[in-house]
Scaffold this active site. Structure first.
Site, PDB file in Angstrom:
ATOM      1  N   CYS A  71       0.836  -1.205   0.000  1.00 25.76           N
ATOM      2  CA  CYS A  71       0.000   0.000   0.000  1.00 25.76           C
ATOM      3  C   CYS A  71       0.870   1.254   0.000  1.00 25.76           C
ATOM      4  O   CYS A  71       1.869   1.309   0.711  1.00 25.76           O
ATOM      5  CB  CYS A  71      -0.848  -0.042   1.257  1.00 25.76           C
TER       6      CYS A  71
HETATM    7  N1  LIG Z   1      -7.397  -1.231   2.003  1.00 29.18           N
HETATM    8  C1  LIG Z   1      -6.775  -0.209   1.508  1.00 29.18           C
HETATM    9  O1  LIG Z   1      -6.114   0.546   2.208  1.00 29.18           O
HETATM   10  C2  LIG Z   1      -6.842   0.095   0.056  1.00 29.18           C
HETATM   11  C3  LIG Z   1      -7.238  -0.859  -0.834  1.00 29.18           C
HETATM   12  N2  LIG Z   1      -7.237  -0.605  -2.171  1.00 29.18           N
HETATM   13  C4  LIG Z   1      -7.672  -1.664  -3.074  1.00 29.18           C
HETATM   14  O2  LIG Z   1      -7.500  -1.274  -4.413  1.00 29.18           O
HETATM   15  C5  LIG Z   1      -8.559  -1.698  -5.237  1.00 29.18           C
HETATM   16  C6  LIG Z   1      -9.121  -0.540  -5.997  1.00 29.18           C
HETATM   17  O3  LIG Z   1      -9.885   0.266  -5.108  1.00 29.18           O
HETATM   18  P1  LIG Z   1     -10.812   1.459  -5.629  1.00 29.18           P
HETATM   19  O4  LIG Z   1      -9.942   2.474  -6.283  1.00 29.18           O
HETATM   20  O5  LIG Z   1     -11.678   1.909  -4.543  1.00 29.18           O
HETATM   21  O6  LIG Z   1     -11.713   0.700  -6.682  1.00 29.18           O
HETATM   22  P2  LIG Z   1     -12.228   1.145  -8.081  1.00 29.18           P
HETATM   23  O7  LIG Z   1     -11.104   1.522  -8.942  1.00 29.18           O
HETATM   24  O8  LIG Z   1     -13.164   0.081  -8.543  1.00 29.18           O
HETATM   25  O9  LIG Z   1     -13.061   2.445  -7.701  1.00 29.18           O
HETATM   26  C7  LIG Z   1     -14.359   2.333  -7.208  1.00 29.18           C
HETATM   27  C8  LIG Z   1     -15.107   3.632  -7.367  1.00 29.18           C
HETATM   28  O10 LIG Z   1     -14.836   4.450  -6.249  1.00 29.18           O
HETATM   29  C9  LIG Z   1     -14.235   5.684  -6.680  1.00 29.18           C
HETATM   30  N3  LIG Z   1     -13.207   5.995  -5.706  1.00 29.18           N
HETATM   31  C10 LIG Z   1     -12.074   5.299  -5.448  1.00 29.18           C
HETATM   32  N4  LIG Z   1     -11.375   5.879  -4.459  1.00 29.18           N
HETATM   33  C11 LIG Z   1     -12.109   6.961  -4.098  1.00 29.18           C
HETATM   34  C12 LIG Z   1     -11.936   7.961  -3.144  1.00 29.18           C
HETATM   35  N5  LIG Z   1     -10.847   8.011  -2.366  1.00 29.18           N
HETATM   36  N6  LIG Z   1     -12.893   8.911  -3.040  1.00 29.18           N
HETATM   37  C13 LIG Z   1     -13.959   8.893  -3.832  1.00 29.18           C
HETATM   38  N7  LIG Z   1     -14.188   7.965  -4.758  1.00 29.18           N
HETATM   39  C14 LIG Z   1     -13.273   7.016  -4.901  1.00 29.18           C
HETATM   40  C15 LIG Z   1     -13.734   5.411  -8.080  1.00 29.18           C
HETATM   41  O11 LIG Z   1     -13.751   6.553  -8.891  1.00 29.18           O
HETATM   42  P3  LIG Z   1     -12.382   7.306  -9.306  1.00 29.18           P
HETATM   43  O12 LIG Z   1     -11.335   6.253  -9.534  1.00 29.18           O
HETATM   44  O13 LIG Z   1     -12.760   8.045 -10.535  1.00 29.18           O
HETATM   45  O14 LIG Z   1     -12.065   8.198  -8.150  1.00 29.18           O
HETATM   46  C16 LIG Z   1     -14.727   4.420  -8.598  1.00 29.18           C
HETATM   47  O15 LIG Z   1     -15.876   5.028  -9.091  1.00 29.18           O
HETATM   48  C17 LIG Z   1      -9.547  -2.418  -4.308  1.00 29.18           C
HETATM   49  O16 LIG Z   1      -9.323  -3.786  -4.399  1.00 29.18           O
HETATM   50  C18 LIG Z   1      -9.168  -1.917  -2.919  1.00 29.18           C
HETATM   51  O17 LIG Z   1      -9.403  -2.885  -1.928  1.00 29.18           O
HETATM   52  C19 LIG Z   1      -6.868   0.598  -2.676  1.00 29.18           C
HETATM   53  C20 LIG Z   1      -6.433   1.596  -1.843  1.00 29.18           C
HETATM   54  C21 LIG Z   1      -6.446   1.436  -0.403  1.00 29.18           C
HETATM   55  N1  LIG Z   2      -3.468   1.043  -0.213  1.00 29.32           N
HETATM   56  C1  LIG Z   2      -3.547  -0.102  -0.865  1.00 29.32           C
HETATM   57  N2  LIG Z   2      -3.932  -1.187  -0.179  1.00 29.32           N
HETATM   58  C2  LIG Z   2      -4.046  -2.311  -0.883  1.00 29.32           C
HETATM   59  C3  LIG Z   2      -3.746  -2.397  -2.239  1.00 29.32           C
HETATM   60  N3  LIG Z   2      -3.985  -3.653  -2.647  1.00 29.32           N
HETATM   61  C4  LIG Z   2      -4.412  -4.317  -1.561  1.00 29.32           C
HETATM   62  N4  LIG Z   2      -4.445  -3.517  -0.501  1.00 29.32           N
HETATM   63  C5  LIG Z   2      -4.817  -3.852   0.878  1.00 29.32           C
HETATM   64  O1  LIG Z   2      -3.749  -4.548   1.511  1.00 29.32           O
HETATM   65  C6  LIG Z   2      -4.276  -5.705   2.172  1.00 29.32           C
HETATM   66  C7  LIG Z   2      -3.200  -6.761   2.396  1.00 29.32           C
HETATM   67  O2  LIG Z   2      -2.253  -6.276   3.313  1.00 29.32           O
HETATM   68  P1  LIG Z   2      -0.955  -7.090   3.783  1.00 29.32           P
HETATM   69  O3  LIG Z   2      -0.290  -6.179   4.737  1.00 29.32           O
HETATM   70  O4  LIG Z   2      -1.450  -8.337   4.437  1.00 29.32           O
HETATM   71  O5  LIG Z   2      -0.119  -7.376   2.587  1.00 29.32           O
HETATM   72  C8  LIG Z   2      -5.393  -6.126   1.244  1.00 29.32           C
HETATM   73  O6  LIG Z   2      -6.296  -7.005   1.831  1.00 29.32           O
HETATM   74  C9  LIG Z   2      -6.017  -4.771   0.908  1.00 29.32           C
HETATM   75  O7  LIG Z   2      -6.908  -4.318   1.862  1.00 29.32           O
HETATM   76  C10 LIG Z   2      -3.312  -1.241  -2.912  1.00 29.32           C
HETATM   77  O8  LIG Z   2      -3.000  -1.238  -4.105  1.00 29.32           O
HETATM   78  N5  LIG Z   2      -3.222  -0.118  -2.173  1.00 29.32           N
END
Ligand SMILES: NC(=O)C1=CN([C@@H]2O[C@H](COP(=O)(O)OP(=O)(O)OC[C@H]3O[C@@H](n4cnc5c(N)ncnc54)[C@H](OP(=O)(O)O)[C@@H]3O)[C@@H](O)[C@H]2O)C=CC1
Ligand SMILES: Nc1nc2c(ncn2[C@@H]2O[C@H](COP(=O)(O)O)[C@@H](O)[C@H]2O)c(=O)[nH]1
Length: 328
Positions: free
Chosen positions: A175
């Site tokens: 991340c």
């Molecule tokens: N657990 C974590 O800390 C994180 C996990 N991830 C992982 O990355 C993958 C992609 O995630 P995600 O980008 O949400 O999925 P998507 O790319 O499918 O986006 C989903 C929707 O949410 C919008 N969106 C995404 N982030 C935001 C935000 N911060 N504020 C407002 N709207 C938002 C996007 O629009 P637009 O792209 O146009 O903004 C899109 O319409 C997932 O699998 C997720 O679990 C990603 C980051 C953090």
């Molecule tokens: N900020 C982001 N978080 C992400 C992304 N892809 C996955 N994830 C999150 O990480 C955990 C796994 O964490 P780990 O410490 O066990 O390796 C996963 O379940 C998601 O919630 C990303 O691209 N950006």
């Protein structure tokens, strides 16, 4: 928010042992209508799980969540798992086409046992709307929603109809959200888990930041029902990532779901790619996790996972490794 701490800042305090062997300790956990061998689920990421691993996990009594990055395969996946008498557990996003997908599942009477809404910023109207849509069309599915990092978010998603929430914004190994946005629970994920679990009335899945098997027990102590893990499951024989040989070492790739590699473009990138050392068989790791957790239960003075929930603990700020490296 009171004191903050993370996994490495905490040690659980042993209580008197009541078993003659660690094999007497039961690591199973119930989530929804099913009971699983471990309170652990591999992350729903493309370098962590694929159909083959999902099948192996389900056949052997482990919980799994299939990722959502090959959406066209999901319908056949559900059919195939159900044909084999196994649970079907899938992920969805929140874009328009996902609404149609959920309606189509209902029309085809193809009901996944578990659905996970997998979004970076789960405390949002788009997730609340998707929870309501899923609960309207496929109410029988157990619905996990996330990710979130505050008690308000947990309450709002639960009130919207989520059956469990997933806690963890930015603590993941691949991340970069914390660096690129300045936000998240990275560095205090365990304290965030405690904060959220106090507000929760339904199960919480702690997601991200698990670096050792002992962190699973710590997550349970601070309120998790289940723990989602990426990096510890990356790099296995069965893992989907590419295998690379470098300087005589066998390595495998592990990349974030919001990385450029996953997205295929450099837009809103919040994840990176890394290479991890080849770790052998996934089954061996799962077995070792079970043995370590059985040991945790014995140190907690019980025979079941619940014993861990009430143990005492101390805060030993950044010192438990005492300069040691974690080597497996
Ligand atoms: N657990 C974590 O800390 C994180 C996990 N991830 C992982 O990355 C993958 C992609 O995630 P995600 O980008 O949400 O999925 P998507 O790319 O499918 O986006 C989903 C929707 O949410 C919008 N969106 C995404 N982030 C935001 C935000 N911060 N504020 C407002 N709207 C938002 C996007 O629009 P637009 O792209 O146009 O903004 C899109 O319409 C997932 O699998 C997720 O679990 C990603 C980051 C953090
Ligand atoms: N900020 C982001 N978080 C992400 C992304 N892809 C996955 N994830 C999150 O990480 C955990 C796994 O964490 P780990 O410490 O066990 O390796 C996963 O379940 C998601 O919630 C990303 O691209 N950006």
């Amino acid at each position: 928010m009171d004191n903050v701490f993370d996994y490495e800042d905490i040690q659980l305090i042993p209580a008197k042992c009541i078993v003659r062997s660690r094999s007497e300790c039961d690591t199973s956990v119930t989530l929804g209508k099913h009971t699983f061998k471990l309170p652990v689920v591999p992350a729903n990421m493309q370098t962590i799980i694929d159909e083959k691993i999902a099948l192996m996990l389900a056949e052997n009594g482990y919980f799994y969540i299939m990722h959502r990055f090959e959406p066209e395969k999901r319908t056949d996946f559900i059919k195939d798992m159900h044909k084999r008498g196994l649970i079907a557990s899938i992920s969805v996003g929140v874009k328009d086409e996902e609404y149609n997908f959920v309606e189509q599942l209902a029309a085809d009477k193809l009901i996944p046992d578990y659905i996970t809404i997998d979004i970076a910023h789960g405390h949002s109207e788009s997730v609340i709307k998707m929870i309501q849509h899923i609960k309207k069309h496929v109410p029988e599915s157990f619905l996990i929603a996330g990710n979130v990092g505050t008690p308000e978010a947990v309450r709002e998603l639960e009130n919207a109809g989520a059956d469990a929430t997933k806690v963890g914004i930015g603590p993941g190994k691949v991340c970069i959200t914390k660096i690129k946005t300045g936000f998240g629970t990275g560095g205090w994920q365990l304290a965030a888990l405690r904060w959220c679990s106090r507000a929760a009335s339904k199960p919480i899945i702690a997601d991200g930041g698990i670096r050792t098997h002992g962190d699973i027990a710590k997550s349970i102590r601070f309120g998790a029902t289940m723990v989602m893990i990426g990096s510890l499951f990356a790099g296995h024989e069965e893992s989907p990532g590419e295998t690379i040989e470098k300087d005589g070492k066998v390595l495998k790739e592990y990349f974030g779901s919001a990385s450029e590699f996953q997205k295929g473009e450099k837009k809103n990138v919040e994840g990176k790619k890394m290479l991890v050392e080849h770790k052998g068989s996934l089954k061996d790791t799962l077995q070792e996790m079970e043995q370590d957790l059985q040991s945790s239960i014995s140190y907690a003075g019980g025979k079941k996972l619940e014993a861990i929930r009430t143990v005492d603990y101390v805060v030993v700020k950044n010192s438990i490794f005492n300069g040691d490296k974690i080597i497996y």
